[in-house]
Design a protein around this motif. Structure first.
Motif: not given
Ligand code: HEM
Length: 449
Positions: A72-74, A88-90, A96-98, A100-102, A258-260, A326-328, A391-395
């Protein structure tokens, strides 16, 4: 396979007494990660006095990322990230993830990302129109600004220009290296009356107030559209309790964090690679000119630009912005023939996996043709996880791809970005792995015709 206790796990290279791997990770994290690639599948690390494990084998790493109930995250990184980003989701735990993700999913449907494409086009064209022939560009901050503006405007289409600028500067202060470094100090040091402690507290409070205003404005005008108002909908999470204001604020910070910088970093490396290799630049320009005939790509055009997509995928492989995850362990777990107690911290490094010659032959060679067969950056595979996996792939992966391809079409459609003689570009692995020292000069392609 017989199972041995964690004490038998070999130690990762370049450890020194007392400090363990802290020095190696501080001085040359990428060189050190590459050195770990040739070693055993799991390697013991000692970081700032704590023991953890690098999961260097691609299959084992994949199972750590995808088995969210055991891993898990931790651990220290997640706890400290939560201090800045909220829950938050990240950063939220699996429990809590399921939910939040939905609740987040409606903001990232194909349709919503398509709508955000309009803002992506406007902002990219605005930037392309602001450059002058021969201008010297410090590209990383320029592209950071672009992705911040795109994200804020996509979240809140009703925000006026001065509110956007204010939000950009608030987040600059929150995500500033010094503030973030303060969050990663050990507990006792974080509570000392340091100037960085004051800046940290002020930046968190300021971001909180800004996010509260954003949430208030989305609630006041649900018809305004945008990603934030999508989070107010029931959507797929019919049976779930909707987000509270506190949770919504955390999602706004999460989007910006996470997104900029991630997308700006991959775009910066993209332009660096194209500038360094004129043959790549020629292929890119040819594709853009043929498919788009001088206009900026829209969301519909993104899949029609296979070479641009391949360049994006290869840039993510070689220069993965997320270089450590990181994971725990949530309970006693077995991994790679070893048994680990609950609470053990594991690290997966997309950078290390992407540079492992056993998975990617000749890994240092930048070759977009690895991807021209139609493989997409959005689909993870064993050893290729720029957006994580499971399940935790980037949304926001599709959002990032669209934003990047649209920006490339506007900027490279009009400008030829060439390297500055003598500039030394190198990776700087902080929260995100951005290029340091990247300066390019803009040449107007229309003037060259
Ligand atoms: C090239 C750009 C991006 C890369 C390389 C990237 C990479 C990642 C990676 C590796 C994770 C997984 C982290 C983990 O497993 O601990 C993640 C999760 C996440 N990313 Fe991205 N990201 C990018 C762009 C974005 C954008 C544009 C957004 C939002 C607008 C975003 C929002 C999120 C969120 C909210 C999570 C958490 C997902 C979850 O745990 O369900 N990311 N990202």
């Amino acid at each position: 396979m017989s199972i041995s206790e964690q004490g038998t796990v070999p130690r990762a290279p370049r450890s020194i007494p007392v400090l363990g791997h802290t020095g190696a990770l501080w001085r040359d994290p990428l060189g050190w990660l590459k050195a770990c690639s040739g070693g055993p599948g799991i390697q013991e690390l000692k970081l700032r006095g704590r023991r953890g494990y690098l999961v260097a084998d691609a299959k084992l790493a994949h199972s750590v990322l995808t088995n969210v109930s055991d891993f898990d995250k931790g651990g220290q990184i997640a706890d400290q990230a939560r201090a800045v980003l909220g829950n938050g989701l990240l950063t939220c735990p699996a429990a809590e993830h399921r939910r939040q993700r939905r609740l987040m999913q409606p903001a990232f449907t194909r349709e919503r990302v398509g709508e955000a494409g309009v803002v992506m086009v406007e902002e990219a064209e605005r930037l392309a129109a602001s450059w002058r022939d021969g201008e010297r560009l410090d590209l990383v901050p320029v592209l950071n600004r672009l992705t911040q503006r795109v994200t804020i405007r996509s979240l809140l289409p009703s925000f006026d220009l001065s509110s956007i600028d204010e939000m950009v500067s608030v987040f600059d202060r929150l995500l500033d290296g010094e503030v973030f470094r303060h969050a990663v100090l050990p507990e006792w040091a974080r509570n000392l009356p340091l100037p960085s402690a004051r800046r940290f507290t002020a930046a968190v409070a300021e971001a909180d107030a800004t996010c509260a205003r954003a949430v208030e404005s989305a609630r006041a005008d649900p018809a305004a559209g945008g990603l934030l108002s999508a989070l107010l909908e029931k959507g797929a999470g019919e049976e779930e309790a909707l987000f509270s204001d506190e949770e919504l604020k955390a999602q706004v910070v999460t989007f910006l964090a996470a997104g900029t910088e991630t997308t700006a970093s991959v775009l910066s490396w993209f332009f660096h690679r194209v500038a360094e290799d004129p043959a790549l630049g020629e292929r890119l320009h040819q594709e853009l000119d043929t498919v788009l005939e001088g206009r900026t790509a829209t969301a519909e055009d993104v899949p029609q630009l296979p070479f641009t997509n391949a360049l994006f995928a290869e840039t993510l492989r070689v220069h993965s912005p997320t270089w450590i995850i990181a994971r725990c362990a949530t309970r006693e777990v077995e991994l790679g023939g070893h048994r680990f107690p609950e609470g053990t911290e594991f690290y997966v490094s997309p950078y290390q996996l992407h540079h492992n010659p056993a998975v990617h032959p000749d890994p240092e060679r930048f070759d977009p043709d690895r991807w021209t067969g139609g493989r997409s950056a959005l689909v993870p595979s064993v050893g290729y996880v720029p957006f994580g996996a499971g399940a935790r792939i980037c949304i926001g992966a599709r959002f990032a791809l669209h934003e990047a391809v649209i920006a490339v079409s506007a900027l490279a459609g009009r400008w030829d970005l060439r390297p500055e003689p003598g500039a030394r570009v190198r990776p700087r692995p902080r929260i995100v792995m951005a290029p340091h020292g990247l300066v390019l000069r803009a040449h107007d392609r229309r003037a060259a015709v």
